[in-house]
Design a protein around this motif. Structure first.
Motif, PDB file in Angstrom:
ATOM      1  N   ALA A 121      21.013  40.493  33.556  1.00  0.00           N
ATOM      2  CA  ALA A 121      21.483  40.865  32.531  1.00  0.00           C
ATOM      3  C   ALA A 121      22.388  39.982  31.784  1.00  0.00           C
ATOM      4  O   ALA A 121      22.939  39.000  32.212  1.00  0.00           O
ATOM      5  N   PRO A 122      22.039  39.723  30.236  1.00  0.00           N
ATOM      6  CA  PRO A 122      22.527  38.687  29.555  1.00  0.00           C
ATOM      7  C   PRO A 122      23.933  38.768  29.390  1.00  0.00           C
ATOM      8  O   PRO A 122      24.740  37.773  28.776  1.00  0.00           O
ATOM      9  N   ILE A 147      27.118  42.754  32.457  1.00  0.00           N
ATOM     10  CA  ILE A 147      27.590  44.055  32.735  1.00  0.00           C
ATOM     11  C   ILE A 147      26.726  44.811  33.537  1.00  0.00           C
ATOM     12  O   ILE A 147      25.507  44.914  33.400  1.00  0.00           O
ATOM     13  N   HIS A 148      27.282  45.348  34.913  1.00  0.00           N
ATOM     14  CA  HIS A 148      26.479  45.808  35.755  1.00  0.00           C
ATOM     15  C   HIS A 148      27.185  47.301  36.382  1.00  0.00           C
ATOM     16  O   HIS A 148      28.032  47.377  36.267  1.00  0.00           O
ATOM     17  N   PHE A 149      26.205  48.166  36.810  1.00  0.00           N
ATOM     18  CA  PHE A 149      26.780  49.082  37.609  1.00  0.00           C
ATOM     19  C   PHE A 149      27.517  48.801  38.819  1.00  0.00           C
ATOM     20  O   PHE A 149      26.915  47.840  39.531  1.00  0.00           O
ATOM     21  N   HIS A 150      28.707  48.966  39.195  1.00  0.00           N
ATOM     22  CA  HIS A 150      29.398  48.828  40.409  1.00  0.00           C
ATOM     23  C   HIS A 150      29.510  49.666  41.475  1.00  0.00           C
ATOM     24  O   HIS A 150      29.436  49.667  42.726  1.00  0.00           O
ATOM     25  N   SER A 151      29.883  50.933  40.947  1.00  0.00           N
ATOM     26  CA  SER A 151      30.092  52.058  41.967  1.00  0.00           C
ATOM     27  C   SER A 151      29.981  53.434  41.251  1.00  0.00           C
ATOM     28  O   SER A 151      29.890  53.263  39.896  1.00  0.00           O
ATOM     29  N   PRO A 152      30.086  54.617  41.620  1.00  0.00           N
ATOM     30  CA  PRO A 152      29.868  55.772  40.939  1.00  0.00           C
ATOM     31  C   PRO A 152      30.814  55.961  39.719  1.00  0.00           C
ATOM     32  O   PRO A 152      30.566  56.800  38.893  1.00  0.00           O
ATOM     33  N   ASP A 211      30.732  40.651  34.947  1.00  0.00           N
ATOM     34  CA  ASP A 211      30.805  39.435  35.516  1.00  0.00           C
ATOM     35  C   ASP A 211      30.827  38.356  34.439  1.00  0.00           C
ATOM     36  O   ASP A 211      29.780  38.248  33.666  1.00  0.00           O
ATOM     37  N   VAL A 212      31.938  37.602  34.586  1.00  0.00           N
ATOM     38  CA  VAL A 212      32.292  36.752  33.378  1.00  0.00           C
ATOM     39  C   VAL A 212      31.106  35.342  33.414  1.00  0.00           C
ATOM     40  O   VAL A 212      31.129  35.019  32.420  1.00  0.00           O
ATOM     41  N   GLY A 237      36.209  32.199  41.102  1.00  0.00           N
ATOM     42  CA  GLY A 237      36.534  31.689  39.594  1.00  0.00           C
ATOM     43  C   GLY A 237      36.453  32.880  38.554  1.00  0.00           C
ATOM     44  O   GLY A 237      35.983  33.071  37.377  1.00  0.00           O
ATOM     45  N   ALA A 238      36.609  34.292  39.263  1.00  0.00           N
ATOM     46  CA  ALA A 238      36.322  35.490  38.707  1.00  0.00           C
ATOM     47  C   ALA A 238      37.493  36.005  37.913  1.00  0.00           C
ATOM     48  O   ALA A 238      37.561  37.196  37.804  1.00  0.00           O
ATOM     49  N   TRP A 239      38.669  35.211  37.514  1.00  0.00           N
ATOM     50  CA  TRP A 239      39.723  35.997  37.051  1.00  0.00           C
ATOM     51  C   TRP A 239      39.548  36.760  35.507  1.00  0.00           C
ATOM     52  O   TRP A 239      40.233  37.336  35.173  1.00  0.00           O
ATOM     53  N   GLY A 240      38.587  36.123  35.019  1.00  0.00           N
ATOM     54  CA  GLY A 240      38.128  36.721  33.814  1.00  0.00           C
ATOM     55  C   GLY A 240      37.219  37.925  33.835  1.00  0.00           C
ATOM     56  O   GLY A 240      36.858  38.548  32.887  1.00  0.00           O
ATOM     57  N   ASP A 241      36.701  38.251  35.134  1.00  0.00           N
ATOM     58  CA  ASP A 241      35.964  39.334  35.295  1.00  0.00           C
ATOM     59  C   ASP A 241      36.774  40.523  34.949  1.00  0.00           C
ATOM     60  O   ASP A 241      37.994  40.783  35.193  1.00  0.00           O
ATOM     61  N   ARG A 242      35.906  41.835  34.566  1.00  0.00           N
ATOM     62  CA  ARG A 242      36.494  42.743  34.153  1.00  0.00           C
ATOM     63  C   ARG A 242      35.902  44.144  35.055  1.00  0.00           C
ATOM     64  O   ARG A 242      34.653  44.284  35.245  1.00  0.00           O
ATOM     65  N   VAL A 243      36.801  44.986  35.223  1.00  0.00           N
ATOM     66  CA  VAL A 243      36.165  46.336  35.727  1.00  0.00           C
ATOM     67  C   VAL A 243      36.556  47.477  34.732  1.00  0.00           C
ATOM     68  O   VAL A 243      37.637  47.497  34.154  1.00  0.00           O
ATOM     69  N   ILE A 244      35.651  48.186  34.534  1.00  0.00           N
ATOM     70  CA  ILE A 244      35.943  49.339  33.486  1.00  0.00           C
ATOM     71  C   ILE A 244      35.992  50.525  34.310  1.00  0.00           C
ATOM     72  O   ILE A 244      34.727  51.068  34.879  1.00  0.00           O
ATOM     73  N   ASP A 245      37.000  51.162  34.383  1.00  0.00           N
ATOM     74  CA  ASP A 245      37.445  52.452  35.420  1.00  0.00           C
ATOM     75  C   ASP A 245      37.119  53.755  34.621  1.00  0.00           C
ATOM     76  O   ASP A 245      37.969  54.135  33.743  1.00  0.00           O
TER      77      ASP A 245
END
Length: 314
Positions: free
Chosen positions: A118-119, A122-127, A133-134, A247-255
């Motif tokens: 993915a460029p 943005i990925h599927f993480h769970s249902p 992934d920053v 080093g993933a503090w800028g990663d995001r989860v969309i709930d």
């Protein structure tokens, strides 16, 4: 975190909200005026994602979900229709092109994972969760590790002190109509404040790990709260250490369990948790003193705590 409604395909709703269809072409636009700002920011991120149109992103994420489901025993037919395909044959062709193997092979391929290139990260993480992934290092430094450890150990010390308090004093209303956060309910007693201190990291862990909404009602007495906090603390410490390591503090989860869907940076989640935990720890100290507990040994200063923890070398 806002209200959640069960019984829906929340991932599809999230993707539909973010990726708007117009006159047959997928476009990224702002949501309706009443939409949550986090969805707007995510929409802007999608629009800037080079090399992948929104419709392609939607297809890829749903294929990633299909792979995840197939690895966990869902049938090819069910996965195909859940991903929006009109036929199993069409789904199998798309899946094989994307993953290099037919859908039937995924049930034996847990080790290969379910993410596609993915460029935009943005990925599927769970249902119920998307993960962004920053792709670059954003280090928060040792100060976060110190604050996280201090919060966990200070909370345990307060819970230990509360074991001296009888049940009437533990549940006595001391601050009528008091709320730390508008959506988190009344916190008028020592029982209320310590319940939040002990358990409020659990919904965030569920969000990040892609689990369902946890049950927070089981632990009502101090020993139960302290035992449960000990379990949560180990998971929280492992999580924050892993985020720092990557080093993933800028990663995001969309709930998508939130209504409307909300996005959170991992750094925001930890900052939120530390801010309101610090406030509640001071409330708990005041309430413990009101209940007759000697709190002189419960110094709230992280400097003093760190000096003790490091044997006076800091």
């Amino acid at each position: 975190m806002t209200a959640r409604r069960p019984g829906r395909d929340r991932l599809r709703e999230l993707l539909d909200a973010v990726l708007v269809e117009h006159e047959g072409a997928a476009v990224v636009g702002t949501l309706a005026a009443g939409a949550h700002s986090s969805s707007f920011h995510f929409t802007r991120q999608v629009s800037r994602a080079a090399g992948e149109a929104p419709a392609a992103l939607r297809r890829r994420v749903l294929l990633e979900r299909a792979a995840w489901e197939l690895q966990r025993g869902r049938t090819v037919t069910d996965a195909a229709f859940a991903a929006g395909y009109d036929s199993v044959e069409g789904f199998s062709r798309s899946f094989s092109r994307a993953f290099g193997c037919p859908p039937s092979a995924m049930s034996r391929a847990h080790e290969r994972g379910h993410w596609l290139p993915a460029p935009n990260g943005i990925h599927f993480h769970s249902p119920t969760v998307l993960y962004v992934d920053v792709g670059r290092e954003v280090s928060a430094g040792d100060v976060v590790a110190l604050m996280v450890r201090h919060d966990l150990e200070d909370t345990d010390a307060l819970l230990a002190a509360a074991e001296e308090v009888d049940d009437d004093e533990f549940r006595r209303e001391r601050m009528p109509d008091h709320r730390v956060l508008e959506w988190s309910g009344d916190e008028t007693s020592l029982a209320d404040v310590l319940h939040h201190l002990a358990l409020d990291k659990l919904p965030w862990l569920a969000c990040i790990e892609g689990d369902d909404e946890p049950d927070l009602s089981a632990a009502t007495d101090v020993p139960s709260l302290r035992r449960r906090h000990s379990e949560i603390a180990a998971r929280w410490l492992a999580l924050t250490r892993d985020v720092e390591r990557r080093g993933a503090w800028g990663d995001r989860v969309i709930d998508a369990l939130c209504d409307p869907p909300e996005s959170f940076l991992l750094s925001q989640i930890v900052a939120h948790t530390l801010t309101f935990a610090a406030h509640r720890r001071q409330l708990a100290r005041w309430m413990l003193a009101q209940a007759g507990v000697d709190i002189k040994g419960l110094d709230p200063d992280p400097i003093m705590w760190h000096r003790r923890a490091s044997g006076g070398l800091s």
